[in-house]
Each structure stands twice: as structure tokens, then as C-alpha cells.
Design a protein around this motif. Sequence first.
Motif, PDB file in Angstrom:
ATOM      1  N   MET A   1       0.839  -1.193   0.000  1.00 55.65           N
ATOM      2  CA  MET A   1       0.000   0.000   0.000  1.00 55.65           C
ATOM      3  C   MET A   1       0.878   1.248   0.000  1.00 55.65           C
ATOM      4  N   VAL A   2       0.271   2.355  -0.423  1.00 52.52           N
ATOM      5  CA  VAL A   2       0.925   3.657  -0.405  1.00 52.52           C
ATOM      6  C   VAL A   2       0.032   4.592   0.388  1.00 52.52           C
ATOM      7  N   ARG A   3       0.653   5.465   1.187  1.00 53.17           N
ATOM      8  CA  ARG A   3      -0.134   6.306   2.087  1.00 53.17           C
ATOM      9  C   ARG A   3       0.279   7.769   1.980  1.00 53.17           C
TER      10      ARG A   3
ATOM     11  N   LEU B   1      -8.208  -2.638 -13.235  1.00 52.97           N
ATOM     12  CA  LEU B   1      -7.433  -3.632 -13.961  1.00 52.97           C
ATOM     13  C   LEU B   1      -6.279  -2.958 -14.684  1.00 52.97           C
ATOM     14  N   LEU B   2      -5.084  -3.563 -14.593  1.00 53.27           N
ATOM     15  CA  LEU B   2      -3.849  -3.078 -15.209  1.00 53.27           C
ATOM     16  C   LEU B   2      -3.307  -1.814 -14.549  1.00 53.27           C
ATOM     17  N   GLY B   3      -3.943  -1.392 -13.460  1.00 52.48           N
ATOM     18  CA  GLY B   3      -3.490  -0.198 -12.765  1.00 52.48           C
ATOM     19  C   GLY B   3      -2.709  -0.523 -11.511  1.00 52.48           C
ATOM     20  N   CYS B   4      -2.412   0.527 -10.755  1.00 52.10           N
ATOM     21  CA  CYS B   4      -1.725   0.388  -9.472  1.00 52.10           C
ATOM     22  C   CYS B   4      -1.983   1.657  -8.676  1.00 52.10           C
ATOM     23  N   ALA B   5      -1.380   1.773  -7.518  1.00 53.22           N
ATOM     24  CA  ALA B   5      -1.591   2.944  -6.672  1.00 53.22           C
ATOM     25  C   ALA B   5      -1.186   4.239  -7.374  1.00 53.22           C
ATOM     26  N   ASP B   6      -0.255   4.148  -8.328  1.00 54.35           N
ATOM     27  CA  ASP B   6       0.182   5.332  -9.072  1.00 54.35           C
ATOM     28  C   ASP B   6      -0.981   6.059  -9.740  1.00 54.35           C
ATOM     29  N   ASP B   7      -2.037   5.311 -10.106  1.00 45.39           N
ATOM     30  CA  ASP B   7      -3.169   5.888 -10.843  1.00 45.39           C
ATOM     31  C   ASP B   7      -3.751   7.119 -10.156  1.00 45.39           C
ATOM     32  N   TRP B   8      -3.685   7.141  -8.835  1.00 45.56           N
ATOM     33  CA  TRP B   8      -4.351   8.199  -8.073  1.00 45.56           C
ATOM     34  C   TRP B   8      -3.504   9.457  -7.947  1.00 45.56           C
ATOM     35  N   VAL B   9      -2.258   9.418  -8.449  1.00 43.14           N
ATOM     36  CA  VAL B   9      -1.376  10.580  -8.281  1.00 43.14           C
ATOM     37  C   VAL B   9      -0.770  11.089  -9.589  1.00 43.14           C
ATOM     38  N   VAL B  10      -0.754  10.279 -10.658  1.00 47.16           N
ATOM     39  CA  VAL B  10      -0.023  10.677 -11.865  1.00 47.16           C
ATOM     40  C   VAL B  10      -0.633  11.898 -12.556  1.00 47.16           C
ATOM     41  N   ALA B  11      -1.879  12.223 -12.267  1.00 48.35           N
ATOM     42  CA  ALA B  11      -2.494  13.412 -12.864  1.00 48.35           C
ATOM     43  C   ALA B  11      -1.968  14.698 -12.247  1.00 48.35           C
ATOM     44  N   GLY B  12      -1.193  14.587 -11.176  1.00 47.31           N
ATOM     45  CA  GLY B  12      -0.578  15.764 -10.577  1.00 47.31           C
ATOM     46  C   GLY B  12      -1.346  16.321  -9.401  1.00 47.31           C
ATOM     47  N   THR B  13      -0.765  17.324  -8.786  1.00 45.87           N
ATOM     48  CA  THR B  13      -1.304  17.854  -7.540  1.00 45.87           C
ATOM     49  C   THR B  13      -2.630  18.589  -7.728  1.00 45.87           C
ATOM     50  N   GLU B  14      -2.902  19.049  -8.957  1.00 49.01           N
ATOM     51  CA  GLU B  14      -4.131  19.811  -9.186  1.00 49.01           C
ATOM     52  C   GLU B  14      -5.353  18.935  -9.431  1.00 49.01           C
TER      53      GLU B  14
END
Length: 337
Positions: A1-3, A17-30
Amino acid sequence: MVRVPSEGPAIFLMHGLLGCADDWVVAGTESGMAYLLANEGYDVWMGNARGNKHSRTHETKDPSTYDFWDFSWDEIGRYDLPAMIDYVLDTKNHTHLIYVGHSQGSTAFFVMASELSAYNDKISLMIALSAPTAIPNMKSPFLNFLKIVTLFHPEHLFSLAREMGIYEFLPSTDLVKHFTPIVCGTEELAEIICGNIMFLFCGFDAAQLNMTQLPVIFSHQPSGASIKQVEHYSQAVLSGKFRRFDHGETKNVEKYGSKMPPEYPVENITTPIVLFYSDNDWLVSYDDTEALRKRLQNVVEMYQVPYPHFNHVDYLFAKDVKTLVFNKLSSVINDYL
């Protein structure tokens, strides 16, 4: 997990599917969902499904063997989600949390909550950002191709893959890591090649896709999954039912006591649920979402994203995700704190 830690209420995010925790942050801080929630004071936890690029180690099983990959989203919902949720609650010394699932993250929740009744009390609210369960009306050309190929003998394509030693679907291997920057490493190439491939899976919406972010997105995607996860979804497309993995009549009798796999008893779910859906989601149609809503007993709201071209991955990467999705999500969460 990432917190992203804070003293606030815990929110658990589970990718598709095919995703990971990165999905929730790669769009950037905005516009990254994890950042937006963290900015509102929540303690944000992001799960990783077994087998993705962050979850490939095991005490006894090696990722080069079939034994490692012998799982679908049933096992993710039945074993992995409960383990992660319990860890969060134990760490926080809380009794419940908010759950947000995107795509397979929603599927796995419905497995867990329908089969393991105790977890209904541990989730104060579940928000499904697209909810694939039974999906006979999905429009994705790729998955419809699988539907045609496997229509009469659905086991053959996946059996052939296993016989060829192919157990993982679109893995995040060194080869892929070297190949992706070549075809998706610039804004122009990403738009022409990788963006259109993604649209073929999820629905076309060029207006909401930030083209300058595409190289970043594809430096994190795909993150890998078991072939069996894809096979389980193909069964949900063909049968039109949300049920356990179909092993074939003989093994089904051994495992389930019946020739056909049992349906997940989603009618037993008591957790309050909000279903988000969109008109241009090629993987989860309105009809399939409505069919799920009719089976669920505690849907508190069914929210249509107010933009006609919104697709399956726009929940993660859309330019206007804050106004189209997040503001509603945040408002609903506040009602259940």
C-alpha cells in the motif's frame, strides 16, 4: 500500500485492472484524486492488487510460474482487500473507513462485501467510480473481439495462453519499460499511438485528456495483471452474470457443488453505496450499472457524470475531474463522516 498520512479520517482507494496505486497521483497535484483528498485533510491509503508492478513478491511462489498467477479479482476481493482494510483500521485504531474503487477496485469490493458480511460494518461508505460486475453491454472493441473469439469455446483462448506459458497480461517488464518510452515518450507519439489505443479500450474523449500528461501516464501504465483476471471479466461479458470464476462443469462441482459457478449475493451488501457512471464509458454501460443498482439494497445515489464524452479512465486523468467528479465525491463523503 501507499499512504499520504494525516490525522484525518481514513480513505482507501483501490485501482482498476492493469493499474496500481500510481493511478491516483499521476495526474498531478491539481487533479490527482489522492492529492485532492489529502488537501481536504483525509488520511489517504492506496491499495495495490496482487501481481501488479508493486506486488510481485511472494514467500514461496515465483512470478515466472503459473502458480503465482492463479488468481482473479475474486481472490483480490476475498483475501487481499480484507487484509489491507484491516491493516488500515488497526493502524488508525478506527472501526471503519471510506472506500473508493475505480473499475476493478469496485468489482473487488462487491466480491468482498457480498461474501464477507463483517466488512459491511467496516466500510461507512463505498463510492464506485464505474462498477463492472455483470457487463454484457460493454462497448469496448477489444473486449468485444474477445467475446466473438471465445463465444463458442470461451476457455480455448486462455487455455492456449497458459499452454504457451503466458500467465500475465500486459506486464510492467523491462522490455515494456524500454518499449513504452519509444512509442509513448513524446507528447506527439503518445497522442497518436498510445492515446488512441487507450480510447479503443475505454471510449474516446480527446477533449478531457491532457496530452502533455500522456508520456507521464504511460510511464506508469500498464502495471500488469493476471490473465485470469481478464478471463473472469470475459466470463461476465458472455454470461451477463456477476458470479465466481467458471472452471468448467467438472471442477465447478468439486469447488462449488454445482455445475455452474454461484452468483455473488450482492443483495446482502448493507454498506451505503454511491454509483458513478458516464455515458461514454465503453467498459461499463448505463444499462449494466442500472442492472447492478436493482440488485443492490443500499444504493444511496446513482450519479451521472455531467459530461457526455466522459470515458472509463477520465475518472483518473480528465482535465476537469475536479468539477465533474471530485466535488460530488467530496460532498457525498462529508455526508457520511
